[in-house]
Design a protein around this motif. Structure first.
Motif, PDB file in Angstrom:
ATOM      1  N   SER A 119       0.852  -1.198  -0.018  1.00 40.84           N
ATOM      2  CA  SER A 119       0.043  -0.116   0.034  1.00 40.84           C
ATOM      3  C   SER A 119       0.981   1.259   0.199  1.00 40.84           C
ATOM      4  CB  SER A 119      -0.988  -0.173   1.284  1.00 40.84           C
ATOM      5  OG  SER A 119      -1.514   1.181   1.263  1.00 40.84           O
ATOM      6  N   ARG A 120       0.473   2.210  -0.726  1.00 39.66           N
ATOM      7  CA  ARG A 120       1.298   3.199  -0.906  1.00 39.66           C
ATOM      8  C   ARG A 120       1.247   4.060   0.660  1.00 39.66           C
ATOM      9  NH1 ARG A 120       0.776   6.499  -6.493  1.00 39.66           N
ATOM     10  NH2 ARG A 120       1.190   4.583  -7.896  1.00 39.66           N
ATOM     11  N   TYR A 121       0.250   3.712   1.369  1.00 38.21           N
ATOM     12  CA  TYR A 121       0.158   4.079   2.715  1.00 38.21           C
ATOM     13  C   TYR A 121       0.902   3.543   3.839  1.00 38.21           C
ATOM     14  CZ  TYR A 121      -3.218   6.914  -0.112  1.00 38.21           C
ATOM     15  OH  TYR A 121      -3.794   7.316  -1.014  1.00 38.21           O
ATOM     16  N   ASP A 122       1.655   2.492   3.606  1.00 35.55           N
ATOM     17  CA  ASP A 122       2.420   1.579   4.574  1.00 35.55           C
ATOM     18  C   ASP A 122       3.464   2.441   5.132  1.00 35.55           C
ATOM     19  OD1 ASP A 122       1.105  -0.943   3.930  1.00 35.55           O
ATOM     20  OD2 ASP A 122       2.601  -1.233   2.306  1.00 35.55           O
ATOM     21  N   GLN A 123       3.294   2.121   6.693  1.00 35.34           N
ATOM     22  CA  GLN A 123       4.398   2.926   7.300  1.00 35.34           C
ATOM     23  C   GLN A 123       5.773   2.259   7.629  1.00 35.34           C
ATOM     24  OE1 GLN A 123       3.254   5.499   9.746  1.00 35.34           O
ATOM     25  NE2 GLN A 123       1.945   5.647   7.806  1.00 35.34           N
ATOM     26  N   PRO A 124       6.720   2.853   8.049  1.00 35.93           N
ATOM     27  CA  PRO A 124       8.078   2.254   7.989  1.00 35.93           C
ATOM     28  C   PRO A 124       8.389   0.846   8.493  1.00 35.93           C
ATOM     29  CG  PRO A 124       8.033   4.654   8.843  1.00 35.93           C
ATOM     30  CD  PRO A 124       6.700   4.048   8.913  1.00 35.93           C
ATOM     31  N   ALA A 125       7.852   0.466   9.443  1.00 38.57           N
ATOM     32  CA  ALA A 125       7.661  -1.146   9.854  1.00 38.57           C
ATOM     33  C   ALA A 125       7.443  -1.878   9.032  1.00 38.57           C
ATOM     34  CB  ALA A 125       7.100  -1.087  11.127  1.00 38.57           C
ATOM     35  N   ALA A 126       6.412  -1.828   8.007  1.00 37.56           N
ATOM     36  CA  ALA A 126       5.612  -2.542   7.164  1.00 37.56           C
ATOM     37  C   ALA A 126       6.593  -2.388   5.829  1.00 37.56           C
ATOM     38  CB  ALA A 126       4.449  -2.073   6.817  1.00 37.56           C
ATOM     39  N   ARG A 127       7.188  -1.213   5.545  1.00 41.68           N
ATOM     40  CA  ARG A 127       8.260  -1.079   4.653  1.00 41.68           C
ATOM     41  C   ARG A 127       9.407  -1.786   5.067  1.00 41.68           C
ATOM     42  NH1 ARG A 127       6.446   3.297   1.191  1.00 41.68           N
ATOM     43  NH2 ARG A 127       4.523   3.893   1.796  1.00 41.68           N
ATOM     44  N   GLY A 128       9.854  -1.984   6.004  1.00 42.77           N
ATOM     45  CA  GLY A 128      10.966  -2.581   6.348  1.00 42.77           C
ATOM     46  C   GLY A 128      10.816  -4.187   6.121  1.00 42.77           C
ATOM     47  N   ASP A 129       9.654  -4.772   6.648  1.00 39.03           N
ATOM     48  CA  ASP A 129       9.280  -6.098   6.423  1.00 39.03           C
ATOM     49  C   ASP A 129       9.448  -6.433   4.793  1.00 39.03           C
ATOM     50  OD1 ASP A 129       9.066  -6.607   8.963  1.00 39.03           O
ATOM     51  OD2 ASP A 129       6.731  -6.530   8.906  1.00 39.03           O
ATOM     52  N   GLN A 130       8.728  -5.378   3.997  1.00 33.60           N
ATOM     53  CA  GLN A 130       8.742  -5.704   2.473  1.00 33.60           C
ATOM     54  C   GLN A 130       9.910  -5.622   1.965  1.00 33.60           C
ATOM     55  OE1 GLN A 130       5.337  -3.656   0.726  1.00 33.60           O
ATOM     56  NE2 GLN A 130       4.832  -3.122   3.015  1.00 33.60           N
ATOM     57  N   LEU A 131      10.968  -4.821   2.425  1.00 36.04           N
ATOM     58  CA  LEU A 131      12.388  -4.920   1.774  1.00 36.04           C
ATOM     59  C   LEU A 131      12.836  -6.209   2.048  1.00 36.04           C
ATOM     60  CD1 LEU A 131      13.785  -1.370   2.915  1.00 36.04           C
ATOM     61  CD2 LEU A 131      13.545  -2.223   0.554  1.00 36.04           C
ATOM     62  N   LEU A 132      12.765  -6.855   3.453  1.00 37.35           N
ATOM     63  CA  LEU A 132      13.326  -8.115   3.616  1.00 37.35           C
ATOM     64  C   LEU A 132      12.565  -9.351   2.671  1.00 37.35           C
ATOM     65  CD1 LEU A 132      13.719  -7.877   7.393  1.00 37.35           C
ATOM     66  CD2 LEU A 132      15.509  -7.513   5.754  1.00 37.35           C
ATOM     67  N   ALA A 133      11.431  -9.086   2.611  1.00 35.97           N
ATOM     68  CA  ALA A 133      10.549 -10.026   1.717  1.00 35.97           C
ATOM     69  C   ALA A 133      11.070 -10.062   0.079  1.00 35.97           C
ATOM     70  CB  ALA A 133       9.003  -9.761   1.750  1.00 35.97           C
ATOM     71  N   ALA A 134      11.369  -8.616  -0.141  1.00 40.60           N
ATOM     72  CA  ALA A 134      11.954  -8.502  -1.632  1.00 40.60           C
ATOM     73  C   ALA A 134      13.319  -9.216  -1.714  1.00 40.60           C
ATOM     74  CB  ALA A 134      12.116  -7.194  -2.018  1.00 40.60           C
ATOM     75  N   LEU A 135      14.109  -8.840  -0.790  1.00 44.41           N
ATOM     76  CA  LEU A 135      15.543  -9.838  -0.690  1.00 44.41           C
ATOM     77  C   LEU A 135      15.341 -11.360  -0.977  1.00 44.41           C
ATOM     78  CD1 LEU A 135      17.600  -7.489   1.653  1.00 44.41           C
ATOM     79  CD2 LEU A 135      17.747  -7.608  -0.911  1.00 44.41           C
ATOM     80  N   ASP A 136      14.391 -11.771  -0.021  1.00 41.83           N
ATOM     81  CA  ASP A 136      14.111 -13.222   0.071  1.00 41.83           C
ATOM     82  C   ASP A 136      13.675 -13.591  -1.244  1.00 41.83           C
ATOM     83  OD1 ASP A 136      15.042 -13.276   2.715  1.00 41.83           O
ATOM     84  OD2 ASP A 136      12.939 -13.272   3.306  1.00 41.83           O
ATOM     85  N   HIS A 137      12.901 -12.934  -2.076  1.00 37.52           N
ATOM     86  CA  HIS A 137      12.576 -13.140  -3.341  1.00 37.52           C
ATOM     87  C   HIS A 137      13.520 -13.109  -4.292  1.00 37.52           C
ATOM     88  CE1 HIS A 137      10.017 -13.761  -6.948  1.00 37.52           C
ATOM     89  NE2 HIS A 137      10.799 -12.529  -7.461  1.00 37.52           N
ATOM     90  N   LEU A 138      14.098 -12.120  -4.185  1.00 38.81           N
ATOM     91  CA  LEU A 138      15.346 -11.904  -5.004  1.00 38.81           C
ATOM     92  C   LEU A 138      16.567 -12.979  -5.220  1.00 38.81           C
ATOM     93  CD1 LEU A 138      16.910  -9.823  -7.044  1.00 38.81           C
ATOM     94  CD2 LEU A 138      17.923  -8.959  -4.963  1.00 38.81           C
ATOM     95  N   THR A 139      16.580 -13.408  -3.891  1.00 40.60           N
ATOM     96  CA  THR A 139      17.988 -14.633  -3.648  1.00 40.60           C
ATOM     97  C   THR A 139      17.367 -16.066  -3.827  1.00 40.60           C
ATOM     98  OG1 THR A 139      17.362 -14.480  -1.271  1.00 40.60           O
ATOM     99  CG2 THR A 139      19.201 -13.075  -2.173  1.00 40.60           C
TER     100      THR A 139
END
Length: 288
Positions: A119-139
């Motif tokens: 969501s474009r309205y996600d707060q920082p904690a949610a964005r942090g979780d999503q960064l880690l999920a993206a790294l997991d997908h990437l690798t």
């Protein structure tokens, strides 16, 4: 020439040749993560580095935990795998707001994943979780996973995405680098972060003022951590949303130094850089 003299000459030449031949191997063994030619000020300020790049789109429908995005990567596989960095946009923004960073960082020898959030309205904690999920997908699941060294990863982000990169660094201490760009977060103290962190603030930021966000984040990180604070002179909160040489050159240097363990880039970070584009710089040099 007497035979003993000829033998000594032959042995001396042979030893010299062996030392010269072994030098690149020894250097590679010393740092197997080093990628690309020796850097210069011109090379880290250039709009493109030594690697040709390509990109691939990741649909939100094909992933879980984040909103998809675009992966930028070096096309050559001659140097082996590369370190990688996931980047999150700010509040209400999409990946396009940071798209200039994709090819610029990838061309220096990184796989770069700029994401959309759930969501474009996600707060920082949610964005942090999503960064880690993206790294997991990437690798583990992306089409370029074979190009990525899963042990050499970092995070970046703008505004709430920058606050998210601090959250990700706190939650995953095995990351190698974090770069919050004009970050925003209600949490000010990050005393448990173990990830080398470069915080980029903007002198004229009226959204996430440096006095309430970037500076407290820096001082709230452990004093023993490899960390730095760079304040962009006369810049606004939205400085990371368009091509910015100062952001690029020090982001490249930080990622190279800590994701690639490439001490050739230490010269651009220590001693503290001085420039008309930088209103303030703090650091914990020398880096460990």
């Amino acid at each position: 020439m007497p035979w003993k003299t000829r033998l000594r000459s032959t042995l001396t030449a042979g030893v010299a040749l062996a030392l010269v031949s072994a030098a690149p191997v020894a250097r590679a063994a010393e740092n197997p993560y080093e990628r690309g030619p020796a850097p210069t000020t011109a090379s880290i300020e250039a709009s493109r580095g030594p690697y040709a790049t390509a990109q691939t789109t990741v649909s939100s429908a094909s992933v879980r935990g984040f909103g998809g995005g675009t992966i930028y990567y070096p096309t050559s596989t001659a140097d082996g795998t590369f370190g990688a960095v996931a980047i999150a946009p700010g509040y209400t923004a999409s990946q396009s707001s940071l798209s200039w960073l994709g090819p610029r960082l990838a061309s220096q020898g990184f796989v770069v994943f700029i994401i959309d959030t759930l969501s474009r309205y996600d707060q920082p904690a949610a964005r942090g979780d999503q960064l880690l999920a993206a790294l997991d997908h990437l690798t583990t699941a992306s089409s370029v996973r074979s190009r990525v060294d899963a042990t050499r990863l970092g995070v970046m982000g703008h505004s709430m995405g920058g606050g998210g990169s601090l959250e990700a660094a706190k939650d995953r201490p095995t990351l190698q680098a974090a770069i919050p760009l004009t970050p925003w977060n209600t949490t000010k103290t990050w005393s448990t972060v173990q990830v080398p962190t470069l915080i980029v603030g903007a002198e004229d930021d009226s959204v996430a003022s440096v006095s309430r966000h970037a500076e407290p984040f820096y001082t709230g990180l452990p004093a023993t951590l490899d960390k730095a604070y760079l304040e962009l002179a006369g810049a606004s909160h939205y400085a990371p949303n368009s091509s910015n040489t100062t952001i690029a050159k020090y982001s490249i240097s930080w990622l190279k130094r800590f994701i690639d363990d490439d001490t050739r880039y230490e010269q651009f970070l220590c001693p503290a850089p001085r420039s008309a584009a930088i209103s303030e710089y703090r650091d914990t040099c020398p880096h460990s």
